[in-house]
Structures are given as structure tokens and as C-alpha cells.
Design an enzyme around this catalytic site. Structure first.
Site, PDB file in Angstrom:
ATOM      1  N   GLY A 223       0.751  -1.291   0.097  1.00  0.00           N
ATOM      2  CA  GLY A 223      -0.014   0.220   0.016  1.00  0.00           C
ATOM      3  C   GLY A 223       0.769   1.326   0.013  1.00  0.00           C
ATOM      4  N   ASN A 224       0.252   2.337   0.183  1.00  0.00           N
ATOM      5  CA  ASN A 224       0.988   3.699   0.278  1.00  0.00           C
ATOM      6  C   ASN A 224       0.534   4.534   1.318  1.00  0.00           C
ATOM      7  OD1 ASN A 224      -0.905   5.580  -1.140  1.00  0.00           O
ATOM      8  ND2 ASN A 224      -0.504   3.782  -2.762  1.00  0.00           N
ATOM      9  N   ARG A 225       0.898   5.709   1.600  1.00  0.00           N
ATOM     10  CA  ARG A 225       0.560   6.556   2.741  1.00  0.00           C
ATOM     11  C   ARG A 225      -0.462   7.490   2.527  1.00  0.00           C
ATOM     12  NH1 ARG A 225       5.882   8.878   4.821  1.00  0.00           N
ATOM     13  NH2 ARG A 225       4.499  10.110   6.149  1.00  0.00           N
ATOM     14  N   ALA A 290      -3.784   7.802  -5.019  1.00  0.00           N
ATOM     15  CA  ALA A 290      -2.390   7.151  -5.151  1.00  0.00           C
ATOM     16  C   ALA A 290      -2.572   5.781  -5.723  1.00  0.00           C
ATOM     17  CB  ALA A 290      -1.387   7.656  -4.120  1.00  0.00           C
TER      18      ALA A 290
END
Ligand code: CTP
Length: 421
Positions: A223-225, A290
Site C-alpha cells: 500500500g502507500n501512505r 495514489a
């Protein structure tokens, strides 16, 4: 290098404001204590004007202690100061929360039988109503007509939230979350009365928000932030400007923006399907999400176990489709207007702006919002700064401020484009 063409700056965020906080007689009045705190802690001077009936829910002592100012509903208190005229005239912003069916009716009909309704008639500043009532009252033709009247006079009337109401029942009519009212109040104050024109009315806008997850097995993912904060700010700002808004939320843990249709997705594949589907009848698509660029080549249907020999699995990745590029390629003509986002750092080869220009050209979108992340990430923060690059060669620099301010500037540029096509 040639000088960049026409550079515009976004209007500055408002300084401390004189805010009138009108409180109607609804159980949601207790949530308005939180709104009051948000306003005072941001340095604004708040004068609370409760209606007499609202004092059954929250007493004057609470309002006075939290605001540091008198909180009376009585037009005959301090008559020598003519408060029913002075308070409205001096205000930079009036927020009414909860705006009950009765208060909306009184405001729409110009009644002035207490300090709050008198203030609404004398105020010449922006006015924001945050309604709360039972669904039947909100949907009654009388209330619908009152809301139309107030909006036609330039007031901003939020859509109530859906969910649990006073008792065990649920439906549309909940007070929007205090932080949503607060964010919108700041926006309204910044734009001023003229800025309350619903210039995106009749437009369908689609905003993607958050970060996608790509599963390795039923419990683990890449995943990403991305928090979704900027996407949600874009959504609530567009709704405030009259748009019909669909948010495609990838794993966002924030309260839903008021008056917005939220569709939840997890993976890039799901986001792609929703974006391309929603884009068919959209006027604008903003890719603030994102999406993960890569996903595991295979996803295990069962949890991957630790190997007894201490070895770790090799995870082969494959590239995800670029949704933004696909969207641009698949659109017919100039619709929808497409906005991309990019987080960039400068390096030995090019500046942040040059990287942004190259990405704008590569992706083929109409606008690219470029965040300079050289000094650290912007993920999850309430404030941001950005440079908005337009495919026509112009640039708009937005100074550090709330994400709603950046969102508002994006919609200014989009509205201009919609007017042109
Ligand atoms: N984007 C997309 N689909 C992807 C990746 C990104 O639609 N698979 C969109 C993002 O929502 C954003 C824009 O493309 O609006 C730019 O994202 P970014 O990650 O900067 O683009 P990349 O092409 O991945 O560029 P880089 O190689 O710099 O990471």
C-alpha cells in the site's frame, strides 16, 4: 530557459474572523461545541447566538465558557448597543448549526423575532447553514422550497448527512461532522459572498482519493501512505460549489464529505473500473488518489506461512495500468476535463516544475497539481502548497494553506476550462 507564462497566485487564506455561530434547537447542538472549539482554536472571535429553545439542549453557560463572550438569545439584552443590528453588521461570517427546519423557514421568510433571526437579516457577510432534522422534515416540500430560496439569495446550505438520527431511526438529516462544517466555513470566508455562487451547479465531478492496496494474501498487502485528505477536500469543495460529486475512495479512514456519493474501492483494478465507468457521464475527473503502480504477480488465496528454514518468499511484481493515461486516451474530445496529481522532487536532471511539465505532457491531462515533496511528505497533513500546471502553458502557485484552499483553486481553473469547452 524561457520565463514561464502567466503566473497566478491563489487568494490568501483568511486571517482571524468575527464569526457569529447561530445554534438552533436540535439535539445535534451538542456537536456544535466541537465546531466552536475548532473556530476559537484557529484564532477566530466567535459570538454564539442560541435560539431560546436550543438552550434546552446546550445551556448558555457552555457557550459563554467556550467562546469567552456573552451568549444570549434575547434582543432586549444590552439594548443600548443595538445588538440585533450591530452583531450582524460586524460579522465576517455567520454559521448556523444545527439549522432546524424552523430556522430555515424563518430565515427564508425574513422573520426577525429573536437575536439570531434579526442577525441573519442584518448580516451582509457569507452565511452557511448546516441543517439537521428528521428525514421527513428535510424532504418536506416546504423545507425544500425554503432551502431553494436561501440558496438563490447566496446562502450556502449544506446537505445533511445520512445515518443514525435522534432515536433508533436513521436516514438523511444528520448534522454534518463539525470538522466538515469548519472546513467549509473557512472556505466560505475566504471566497467571500460573491464566491458562494454555485458555479459548478449541474456538473458531475468524479474525484478519486486515498491509496490503493494490492494483496499478497488475505491479510497482507502493498500500500502507500495517501490519506485521502486532499481528495476529500476536493469533493467537499466541489459540492459546496454546487456540483454533483462522486468520490471513489481507496481505503480512506476519514468521515465522508457531506452531500457526496462515496464509492469504496481497495485495489487499482477496482479503482480503474470505477473511474472509467464514472467518467462516461462526468464533466470532470480528478485523480487525486495514489494508485499502486505495482501489484504481486500472484495473490495467494491462503495466508502465506513462515518457512521453517527461515527463508522469505520472493515476491514477483507486475505493473498496474495507468488509469489517468487510459482516461485521457479514452475520452471523446475535451470531456471530461482531466486533472492529475504528482508528488515530485527536484534532482540533478530537472527541477520539480520541469519534472511536472514532463509528466503533464506524458499523461496528456489538462491540469497537473504538483506537490514538491523534497522537504518531506505531505501525506495526512491538513495543509499543503502546490504548483498547478495547465496544459495551455500557464502555472498557478498556491501557497501553504489548508487543502481546501488548494482544492478551491483547482476548481477555479476547472470552472474556467468548463466555460471554454
Ligand atoms: N495514476 C494513475 N494510475 C496509476 C498511477 C498513477 O492514474 N497506476 C495517476 C495518479 O492518480 C496521479 C498521476 O497519475 O494523478 C500521477 O501519479 P504518479 O505516481 O506521479 O505517476 P507515475 O506515472 O507513477 O510517475 P512516477 O514514475 O513519477 O511515479
Amino acid at each position: 530557459m524561457t520565463a514561464p507564462p502567466a503566473s497566478a497566485g491563489a487568494p490568501a487564506a483568511p486571517g482571524p474572523l468575527r464569526v457569529v455561530l447561530g445554534v438552533g434547537a436540535g439535539i445535534a447542538a451538542y456537536k456544535v461545541c466541537e465546531l466552536l472549539r475548532l473556530l476559537t482554536e484557529s484564532g477566530h472571535r466567535v459570538r454564539v447566538i442560541p435560539t431560546a429553545a436550543s438552550l434546552h439542549f446546550v445551556g448558555a453557560a457552555t457557550w459563554e465558557a467556550l467562546s469567552g463572550a456573552p451568549a444570549t438569545e434575547d434582543v432586549f439584552a444590552d439594548v443600548h448597543e443595538v445588538p440585533h443590528v450591530r452583531i450582524g453588521r460586524d460579522a465576517d461570517l455567520v454559521v448556523v448549526a444545527p439549522a432546524t427546519a424552523d430556522l430555515l423557514a424563518k430565515a427564508a421568510h425574513g422573520r426577525a423575532d429573536d437575536l439570531l433571526t434579526s442577525t441573519l437579516l442584518t448580516a451582509r457577510c457569507p452565511v452557511l447553514f448546516a441543517p439537521a432534522m428528521h428525514t421527513e422534515m428535510w424532504e418536506h416540500p416546504a423545507t425544500v422550497a425554503n432551502v431553494v430560496t436561501l440558496r438563490s439569495r447566496g446562502a450556502l446550505v449544506m446537505e445533511p448527512d445520512e445515518g443514525r438520527l435522534t432515536g433508533a431511526d436513521s436516514g438523511k438529516g444528520r448534522l454534518p461532522e463539525p470538522v466538515q462544517i469548519f472546513d467549509l466555513a473557512r472556505l466560505v470566508a475566504r471566497r467571500g459572498r460573491a464566491g458562494l455562487e454555485p458555479d459548478l451547479a449541474g456538473r458531475h465531478v468524479v474525484v478519486s482519493a486515498g491509496g490503493t492496496r494490492e494483496y499478497l494474501d488475505p491479510v497482507r498487502y502493498l500500500g502507500n501512505r495517501s490519506s485521502g485528505r486532499q481528495g476529500y477536500a476536493l469533493a467537499s469543495t466541489a459540492a459546496a460549489r454546487g456540483a454533483v460529486v462522486t468520490v471513489l475512495a481507496a481505503n480512506v479512514a476519514l468521515p465522508d464529505p457531506a452531500g457526496v456519493d462515496v464509492v469504496r474501492v481497495e485495489t487499482t483494478a477496482e479503482l480503474r473500473e470505477q473511474v472509467l465507468g464514472a467518467a462516461v457521464d462526468a464533466d470532470v475527473v480528478v485523480m487525486a488518489a495514489a494508485p499502486a503502480d505495482f501489484r504481486p504477480r500472484t495473490t495467494s488465496g491462503v495466508k502465506i506461512k513462515r518457512a521453517p528454514d527461515g527463508s522469505a518468499p520472493d515476491i514477483a511484481l507486475t505493473q498496474n495500468p495507468d488509469i489517468l493515461t487510459e482516461l485521457v486516451v479514452s475520452r471523446a474530445g475535451k470531456r471530461p476535463v482531466v486533472v492529475g496529481f504528482a508528488a515530485e522532487t527536484g534532482d540533478g536532471t530537472a527541477s520539480v516544475e520541469e519534472h511536472g511539465r514532463a509528466k503533464l505532457a506524458r499523461k496528456g491531462c489538462d491540469l497537473l497539481v504538483v506537490n514538491d515533496v523534497s522537504a518531506g511528505a505531505v501525506f495526512g497533513q491538513p495543509d499543503t502548497a502546490a504548483l498547478i500546471l495547465d496544459a495551455d502553458g500557464s502555472r498557478t502557485s498556491v501557497p501553504v494553506g489548508p487543502k481546501e484552499d488548494l482544492a478551491d483553486t483547482v476548481w477555479d481553473l476547472v470552472a474556467r476550462r468548463l466555460g471554454d469547452c
